[in-house]
Every structure is written in structure tokens, then in C-alpha cells.
Write an enzyme that holds these catalytic residues in place. Sequence first.
Site, PDB file in Angstrom:
ATOM      1  CB  CYS A  10      -0.972  -0.017   1.175  1.00 22.33           C
ATOM      2  SG  CYS A  10      -0.205   0.058   2.807  1.00 22.33           S
ATOM      3  CG  ASN A  13       4.403  -1.559   5.122  1.00 23.81           C
ATOM      4  OD1 ASN A  13       5.526  -1.875   5.543  1.00 23.81           O
ATOM      5  ND2 ASN A  13       3.455  -2.453   5.021  1.00 23.81           N
ATOM      6  CB  CYS A  15      -3.659   1.825   7.041  1.00 23.20           C
ATOM      7  SG  CYS A  15      -3.311   3.336   7.990  1.00 23.20           S
ATOM      8  NE  ARG A  16      -4.460   1.585   1.730  1.00 21.46           N
ATOM      9  CZ  ARG A  16      -4.261   2.309   0.654  1.00 21.46           C
ATOM     10  NH1 ARG A  16      -5.144   2.249  -0.340  1.00 21.46           N
ATOM     11  NH2 ARG A  16      -3.206   3.090   0.530  1.00 21.46           N
ATOM     12  CB  SER A  17       0.217  -3.443   2.806  1.00 19.86           C
ATOM     13  OG  SER A  17       1.094  -2.541   3.408  1.00 19.86           O
ATOM     14  CG  ASP A 129      -5.056   5.778   2.529  1.00 19.78           C
ATOM     15  OD1 ASP A 129      -5.101   5.381   3.711  1.00 19.78           O
ATOM     16  OD2 ASP A 129      -4.129   6.453   2.058  1.00 19.78           O
TER      17      ASP A 129
HETATM   18  P1  4NP Z   1      -1.766   2.913   4.051  1.00 20.97           P
HETATM   19  O1  4NP Z   1      -2.337   4.327   4.573  1.00 20.97           O
HETATM   20  O2  4NP Z   1      -1.239   3.183   2.650  1.00 20.97           O
HETATM   21  O3  4NP Z   1      -2.974   2.025   4.016  1.00 20.97           O
HETATM   22  O4  4NP Z   1      -0.708   2.489   5.025  1.00 20.97           O
HETATM   23  C1  4NP Z   1      -1.533   5.477   4.618  1.00 20.97           C
HETATM   24  C2  4NP Z   1      -0.775   5.742   5.726  1.00 20.97           C
HETATM   25  C3  4NP Z   1       0.005   6.878   5.766  1.00 20.97           C
HETATM   26  C4  4NP Z   1       0.023   7.742   4.705  1.00 20.97           C
HETATM   27  C5  4NP Z   1      -0.738   7.468   3.564  1.00 20.97           C
HETATM   28  C6  4NP Z   1      -1.507   6.322   3.527  1.00 20.97           C
HETATM   29  N1  4NP Z   1       0.790   8.918   4.749  1.00 20.97           N
HETATM   30  O5  4NP Z   1       0.715   9.730   3.807  1.00 20.97           O
HETATM   31  O6  4NP Z   1       1.533   9.124   5.730  1.00 20.97           O
END
Ligand code: 4NP
Length: 158
Positions: A10, A13, A15-17, A129
Site C-alpha cells: 500500500c 505500509n 494501514c492496509r498492507s 485508504d
Molecule cells: P496505508 O495508509 O497506505 O494504508 O498504510 C496510509 C498511511 C500513511 C500515509 C498514507 C496512507 N501517509 O501519507 O503518511
Amino acid sequence: MAHQRFLFVCLGNICRSPLAEAIFIHRAREQDLLESMRIDSAGIGHWHVGGRADPRTIEVGRLHGIEVPSIARQVQAADFESFDLLLAMDRENRRDLLALGCEPSRIRLMRSFDPTLAETHERKLDVPDPYLGGPEGFEEIYHMLQRACEGLLQEVSS
Ligand code: 4NP
């Protein structure tokens, strides 16, 4: 069994993955399939490298009896050789992986493995997201990921 090395990808790294990784490990272990697999997750971005998953990710896992221990790391070119399948959480992640040089044949959208979405156009297959939203977004993606993990496990173990 064709694919044995899986990298969930994702943006951050956190939340989702890492949640997808934890659900997949949990279910693979329950089905005695874990030993023959390598499973990891990584992010396109570098912002959270070295840190634990978002507290809301850890909490939604806990609510469903799943530990989320992973430490964030960034995708690297070596991943494109050392993993058979990269599971992109959304189309932007897939675009980024392609731009980084990953072979298209190694990338699949995570929700394309959800058997209940077999006829669904891929513009509707993004795992949203949840980072900027509330805890309900984490509950929502938990269920999306759970269904996709079941389908993925079924496909690679048959
Ligand atoms: P993820 O969510 O891609 O599901 O881990 C996010 C976590 C942090 C950020 C973006 C997406 N960020 O911009 O910090």
C-alpha cells in the site's frame, strides 16, 4: 501451487498492507499452509519506515483476534524478483509499482481475489485508504481484506 511468496503493498505500509499481511498469515496458519509461504508487506512511501502499524490498524486486528506485528518498510527493486506476487491495495499502488519497474504479470489488485467481486470492474476494486478517516474505515477495510485473503488462499492452494 504456483505462487508462494506474497508481498502486500500500500502507500504507507501502516494501514492496509500490514492488516492484509496479518489476516493472510493468520488464515494460512489455520489451514496449515504457512510453512511453504513467504509473506511480507511494504509501502510505496518512506514516511513510516521502521515504525509499527497505525494504532487503529492494530486495534481492528485485535478486535478480530489477529495480531498485527509488522514494522513498516519501503518497497525496493529486489522485491520484484524475490516475490512471486505483489498484491496492490489500489490502482495507484499498482501504477507506482509499474513505474518502479515491477513486471505487470507479478502484480494483482488485492480485491480481484474477492470471489464475490468476480464480475466487478476494476475501478471499484480499490481498498480505500483509511488513514485520514475514522475507526469505521478500518472496520470496513478489515472485511474487504478478509474476503480477499480467503479468495487468494483458495486460489493459491488449489
Ligand atoms: P496505508 O495508509 O497506505 O494504508 O498504510 C496510509 C498511511 C500513511 C500515509 C498514507 C496512507 N501517509 O501519507 O503518511
